[in-house]
Design a protein around this motif. Sequence first.
Motif, PDB file in Angstrom:
ATOM      1  N   TYR A 164      -7.076  -7.069   1.928  1.00 29.17           N
ATOM      2  CA  TYR A 164      -5.997  -6.280   2.523  1.00 29.17           C
ATOM      3  C   TYR A 164      -5.310  -7.173   3.554  1.00 29.17           C
ATOM      4  CZ  TYR A 164      -3.991  -2.052   4.735  1.00 29.17           C
ATOM      5  OH  TYR A 164      -3.156  -1.083   5.237  1.00 29.17           O
ATOM      6  N   GLY A 190      -0.231   2.621  -3.204  1.00 35.15           N
ATOM      7  CA  GLY A 190      -0.867   1.512  -3.894  1.00 35.15           C
ATOM      8  C   GLY A 190      -2.254   1.876  -4.386  1.00 35.15           C
ATOM      9  N   ALA A 214      -9.038   1.355   0.821  1.00 28.38           N
ATOM     10  CA  ALA A 214      -8.604   0.446  -0.240  1.00 28.38           C
ATOM     11  C   ALA A 214      -9.750  -0.432  -0.726  1.00 28.38           C
ATOM     12  CB  ALA A 214      -7.456  -0.422   0.251  1.00 28.38           C
ATOM     13  N   PHE A 239      -3.868  -5.816  -1.462  1.00 26.55           N
ATOM     14  CA  PHE A 239      -2.878  -4.930  -0.847  1.00 26.55           C
ATOM     15  C   PHE A 239      -2.253  -5.600   0.367  1.00 26.55           C
ATOM     16  CE2 PHE A 239      -5.294  -1.396  -2.931  1.00 26.55           C
ATOM     17  CZ  PHE A 239      -4.241  -0.971  -3.735  1.00 26.55           C
ATOM     18  N   THR A 285       0.685  -4.580   3.670  1.00 23.46           N
ATOM     19  CA  THR A 285       1.454  -3.512   4.313  1.00 23.46           C
ATOM     20  C   THR A 285       1.842  -3.909   5.725  1.00 23.46           C
ATOM     21  OG1 THR A 285       1.483  -1.160   4.857  1.00 23.46           O
ATOM     22  CG2 THR A 285      -0.565  -2.345   5.236  1.00 23.46           C
ATOM     23  N   ILE A 339       0.816  -1.211   0.000  1.00 18.54           N
ATOM     24  CA  ILE A 339       0.000   0.000   0.000  1.00 18.54           C
ATOM     25  C   ILE A 339       0.850   1.261   0.000  1.00 18.54           C
ATOM     26  CG2 ILE A 339      -0.201   0.342   2.485  1.00 18.54           C
ATOM     27  CD1 ILE A 339      -3.155   0.414   0.068  1.00 18.54           C
ATOM     28  N   ALA A 390     -10.383  -2.767  -4.066  1.00 18.69           N
ATOM     29  CA  ALA A 390      -9.432  -3.832  -3.765  1.00 18.69           C
ATOM     30  C   ALA A 390     -10.179  -5.072  -3.280  1.00 18.69           C
ATOM     31  CB  ALA A 390      -8.446  -3.377  -2.697  1.00 18.69           C
TER      32      ALA A 390
END
Length: 336
Positions: free
Chosen positions: A102, A63, A94, A81, A83, A56, A99
């Motif tokens: 995550y 991202g 996101a 994503f 992170t 991200i 997306a």
Amino acid sequence: MSEEARLLVVDDEKDMCETLAYFFRGKGYRTEIATTGCQASERLRSDVYDLVIADIRLPDKSGIELLDFAGETAHDTAFIFMTAFASLETAVRALNKGAFCYLTKPFDLRELAAAVEKALENQRLVQENRRLLAELRRKNEELEKLSITDGLTGLHNRRHLEEILATEEARSQRYGHPVTVVMVDINNLKYINDHFGHAEGDMTITETAMLLRNTCRASDVVARYGGDEFVVLSSETAEEGASCLVDRIREAERQWHLSSTDSNLTLDLAIGYASTENGATLLEALRRADANMYEDKDRHCLRSRGCSWARSNSGDRGKRPAMDAHFQGASSLRHT
């Protein structure tokens, strides 16, 4: 799907990129890497990827910016994503941007592999749904076209003509523009069907439809009204313009005969027209045009003694006229 799927791993840590690329290549995915947002953008611009696994936070762009960039391309690309700096706000943003999921570093590779499989399956379903919707839309358009088109001639059918008449009536009354209705009848169609077969009759109907379509203006509505009857609806046209239109149809009929290779072959059209310019409604004009057409039909029948296509040998159908040459001549005549 792993044999076909193409992945792009984006992370500013090259070791992470190479580790994930090695892992997913081992599972059959075609996997490439990028270590900056700009490099990833270039790859997304030039190639098609099914899924992007991106950090991200990247050195040159986020991202989410990469996700926005991918959304501007014509390809469907899923995003996962990852992170080490997770926050609820970033995760929600996101996901709202589209997306698929995550993941927080460090994560189990099996967890990421499962997420990739689900994301690709979801992407496949999205693409299939889009394809089915496009196919449904195309078939609905075809059905709509069939519902308003005469199957033999490709002209508007009577049902659609009646809808157009209602719309044109309202338009004419609102703006005060005259509308002309021209009715055309093939006088000798029954004789052709009885003596030469319905296939010959169908060809005559089709040729007459082509004659009218190529003679009238592009803005005119040409429809098949019944078995041997046609209607031309000419908006913003008064009696004088209608007379010119009828003259053009008669000239096209004459050119049809000149292009025929059989001197015994004749096409006999009855024509009547009427306009709304004197305050008549469009329905009244249609009825008056119909009555005028039948008067013309009676006159033609008296002259031709039965409105037949004379043939020197009733068993020999002869050659059909060279319609292409005729239509070129008819098309060149302009509405005045």
